[in-house]
Design an enzyme around this catalytic site. Structure first.
Site, PDB file in Angstrom:
ATOM      1  N   HIS A 481       0.839  -1.203   0.000  1.00 57.05           N
ATOM      2  CA  HIS A 481       0.000   0.000   0.000  1.00 57.05           C
ATOM      3  C   HIS A 481       0.878   1.258   0.000  1.00 57.05           C
ATOM      4  CE1 HIS A 481      -3.298   2.707   1.604  1.00 57.05           C
ATOM      5  NE2 HIS A 481      -2.231   3.320   2.098  1.00 57.05           N
ATOM      6  N   GLU A 482       1.884   1.281   0.878  1.00 52.15           N
ATOM      7  CA  GLU A 482       2.752   2.456   0.956  1.00 52.15           C
ATOM      8  C   GLU A 482       3.566   2.619  -0.328  1.00 52.15           C
ATOM      9  OE1 GLU A 482       2.216   4.630   3.081  1.00 52.15           O
ATOM     10  OE2 GLU A 482       1.037   3.451   4.497  1.00 52.15           O
ATOM     11  N   HIS A 485       1.594   4.286  -2.980  1.00 59.88           N
ATOM     12  CA  HIS A 485       1.452   5.739  -2.890  1.00 59.88           C
ATOM     13  C   HIS A 485       2.446   6.464  -3.804  1.00 59.88           C
ATOM     14  CE1 HIS A 485      -1.768   6.539  -0.191  1.00 59.88           C
ATOM     15  NE2 HIS A 485      -1.250   5.887   0.830  1.00 59.88           N
ATOM     16  N   GLU A 541      -5.969   6.949  -1.441  1.00 61.05           N
ATOM     17  CA  GLU A 541      -5.862   5.793  -0.544  1.00 61.05           C
ATOM     18  C   GLU A 541      -6.494   4.547  -1.171  1.00 61.05           C
ATOM     19  OE1 GLU A 541      -4.141   5.567   2.180  1.00 61.05           O
ATOM     20  OE2 GLU A 541      -3.584   7.688   2.245  1.00 61.05           O
ATOM     21  N   ASP A 545      -4.651   1.112  -1.669  1.00 63.64           N
ATOM     22  CA  ASP A 545      -5.208  -0.158  -1.161  1.00 63.64           C
ATOM     23  C   ASP A 545      -5.279  -1.203  -2.263  1.00 63.64           C
ATOM     24  OD1 ASP A 545      -5.549   0.497   1.486  1.00 63.64           O
ATOM     25  OD2 ASP A 545      -7.679   0.963   1.332  1.00 63.64           O
TER      26      ASP A 545
END
Length: 633
Positions: A481-482, A485, A541, A545
């Site tokens: 997930h990070e 980003h 987000e 995800d």
């Protein structure tokens, strides 16, 4: 797991027992998997603090400073004895201001002490050149959490009424007369109303690249004739400033109509009210509780934090990275640090494969994306160095004539001066933005860096007791997930060096924008039980995800003992949350993260593997047609 709910509401199927039994703490608006970990760490830190109080043998100087400040914050008898007297140093500075010219002269000192003013500066990395730091300028926040609250007359009237009631009670404790209270609140609300039209909504602020608006020195001067903005900027950084980065052009374009001598009285009242609220927690416990009443009502929190916990956090928040480093080194350690780093690099490798095999990017864009991925820096567990201000802090106790508010002013001045000294200098990319003891993780687009504090690296996210597939569905998906980003609707605008740069072909950029719009549409207007999701607010987000889940699933599939159900179940379990209706509704307006029920259900429905494994059909609520699925990364 309640099997009959699998095809209807997977989130509830996995978490039904937990949702039924979970108790929201009285001083919190919600309970969640994140908060469960936080409360466990809180117990550890409270025990450590009690132990350190009794015996400081072996503690470094900064930890000793933390203990000294804690001994001040927990002495509520002394705080009661001092009452509001410490606040006089702040109030006198505001009361001495007779006009806008006075505020102009005092602005530098007020800023360095972090005394609230209607606008301010901060030094941060330059979006266009991440190896330099520049000066940003913006307005203060509104009293209500988002501009949308001001547009709904009914909710606005209710919340302004609540704000007036709670602020009246607070100012009463400060000893203001009835007439003074009424004038202060009336004036403060009048000034707040002037800021509403020139304040970005949460949706607008979520596109943070649009907050980057360079303005030349001459243009800034033309727009701010009533106040020497550039003179104050240069006084703070102690050198010439050729441009400001303006966070909101609407505010600076309207600056002279808002910040004027005609409005000075309401500006001054606004400053008194804001600072009375922000410094209340540094005074008596009664003032601290009163100052938090409005926020608790907004979030549906039943009671204020206990005096004992509050005293701990008041000291801890000043020394969080110092205490966090001890936690990371002693409760996580170098072996676990290396093990998790290895897992992160494994996930990066999977991401590399997914970009290489991507079917909607051309080779030129893929090469740029992979370059960004391979230069991504990874920080795990605890930092290698701490911010320099801790060594500069000197805590003086009550017996030395000081008090908590005075200590706060001293510390914030040191931090502010260090921040402004960074102007036109390269950033230190080893400094973390959160302590190792915080249950969280983040990606920094300007550093092209991901950080995983030790605190999150526990069950249900990560544990040797869990199967590898469960760990991939937990911490693996968080890691991915990070990383995602770096390629969400904001992160994708920055290159491998962390600078704002378009590394896309026109064709690929259009395809990405179309896919981002598809992600917005997938979530937008979906009912959560407390209102509908805002797909535009949560798009970054949701992209992260989706990419994180797909990437972590690929990693799990490579294992011989891959367990699809274990992976899906742990993904759903890490998003479990029980919240007050008020808090849930507040998050729908202001939080860039999707509602937890949709983070679990919608993201799983959006996976072909989930649909196939559970044989989901059109009759099932968890069904999503494969041609409606949104796959970006």
């Amino acid at each position: 797991m309640k099997k009959e709910l699998i095809k209807t509401n997977y989130y509830e199927a996995v978490n039904e027992e937990w949702l039924k039994n979970a108790v929201i703490p009285g001083d919190k608006p919600s309970m969640s998997a994140f908060l469960e970990l936080h409360l466990g760490i809180e117990d550890i830190l409270l025990d450590l603090t009690a132990k350190w109080e009794k015996d400081q043998t072996g503690l470094n100087e900064n930890t000793k400073k933390f203990i000294k400040l804690y001994q001040m914050t927990k002495d509520f008898d002394k705080r009661s004895e001092l009452g509001t007297k410490p606040f006089e140093v702040v109030l006198n500075q505001i009361n001495q201001l007779k006009n806008l010219k006075d505020l102009d002269k005092a602005f530098k000192d007020l800023t360095l002490a972090s005394i609230e003013t209607p606008f301010g500066f901060s030094v941060m990395q330059d979006f266009m050149n991440s190896n330099n730091q520049v000066l940003y300028f913006g307005a203060s926040r509104l009293f209500l959490p988002d501009t949308t609250y001001y547009k709904d007359e009914k909710s606005k009237a209710q919340l302004i009424g609540l704000f007036t009631q709670t602020t009246t009670q607070l100012l009463n404790l400060y000893g203001f007369s009835k007439e003074e209270k009424e004038k202060l609140i009336s004036d403060a609300l009048a000034f707040d109303e002037l800021l509403v039209p020139v304040t970005k909504s949460s949706v607008e602020a979520a596109d943070y690249v649009k907050m980057y608006n360079p303005l030349s020195k001459s243009d800034a001067k033309k727009l701010t004739k009533n106040f020497d903005i550039m003179g104050n900027a240069e006084a703070l950084v102690k050198q010439d400033v050729d441009q400001l980065i303006v966070l909101n052009l609407d505010f600076i374009n309207a600056f002279d109509s808002i910040i004027s001598d005609e409005n000075f009285e309401i500006i001054k009242s606004w400053m008194v009210v804001n600072n009375a609220r922000s410094f209340a927690s540094d005074l008596t416990d009664e003032l601290r509780v009163a100052a938090g009443a409005f926020g608790r009502a907004l979030s549906g929190t039943k009671e204020a934090q206990s005096k004992e916990k509050f005293a701990f956090y008041q000291a801890y928040n000043r020394f969080s990275q110092v205490v966090g480093l001890y936690y990371g080194e002693n409760f996580f350690g170098p072996v676990a640090k290396e093990d998790v780093k290895k897992m992160v690099h494994e996930i990066i490798g999977i991401y590399n494969e997914r970009i290489t095999n991507n079917d909607w990017l051309n080779e030129k864009t893929k090469a740029k994306a992979i370059k960004k991925l391979t230069t991504l820096s990874v920080h795990v567990g605890y930092p290698d160095e701490l911010p320099p201000y801790y060594d500069m802090f000197e805590v003086k106790g009550y017996e030395e004539g000081s008090n908590i508010l005075n200590e706060k002013l001293k510390m914030t001045r040191i931090m502010s001066e260090l921040n402004f000294e960074k102007y036109n200098k390269a950033p230190n990319k080893n400094i973390w933005h959160m302590p190792a003891s915080m249950v969280n993780a983040y990606y920094s687009p300007t550093n092209n860096q991901i950080v995983f504090p030790a605190a999150i690296l526990q069950k249900p996210y990560y544990s040797l007791e869990q199967s590898p597939s469960e760990n991939y569905g937990g911490i693996g998906a968080v890691m991915a997930h990070e990383i995602s980003h770096a390629f969400d609707n904001n992160g994708a605008k920055f290159d491998e060096f962390g600078s704002l740069s378009n590394w896309w072909t026109d064709e690929d950029l259009e395809a990405f924008k179309k896919k981002s719009k598809d992600m917005i549409d997938l979530f937008d207007g979906v009912e959560t039980g407390n209102g509908v999701c805002n797909g535009e607010l949560t798009v970054s987000e949701n992209i992260a995800d989706s990419g994180g889940l797909r990437c972590a699933l690929e990693a799990s599939k490579k294992r011989k003992d891959h367990d699809l159900e274990g992976f899906f179940k742990n993904w759903a379990s890490v998003w479990r949350q029980k919240a007050s209706p008020e808090y849930s509704q507040l998050l729908l307006r202001v939080d860039v993260h999707g509602p937890t029920i949709l983070r679990a259900n919608m993201q799983l429905s959006n996976l072909p593997e989930f649909q196939d494994f559970y044989q989901i059909t059109e009759e099932d609520k968890m069904y999503l047609a494969k041609d409606k699925m949104v796959s970006i990364w």
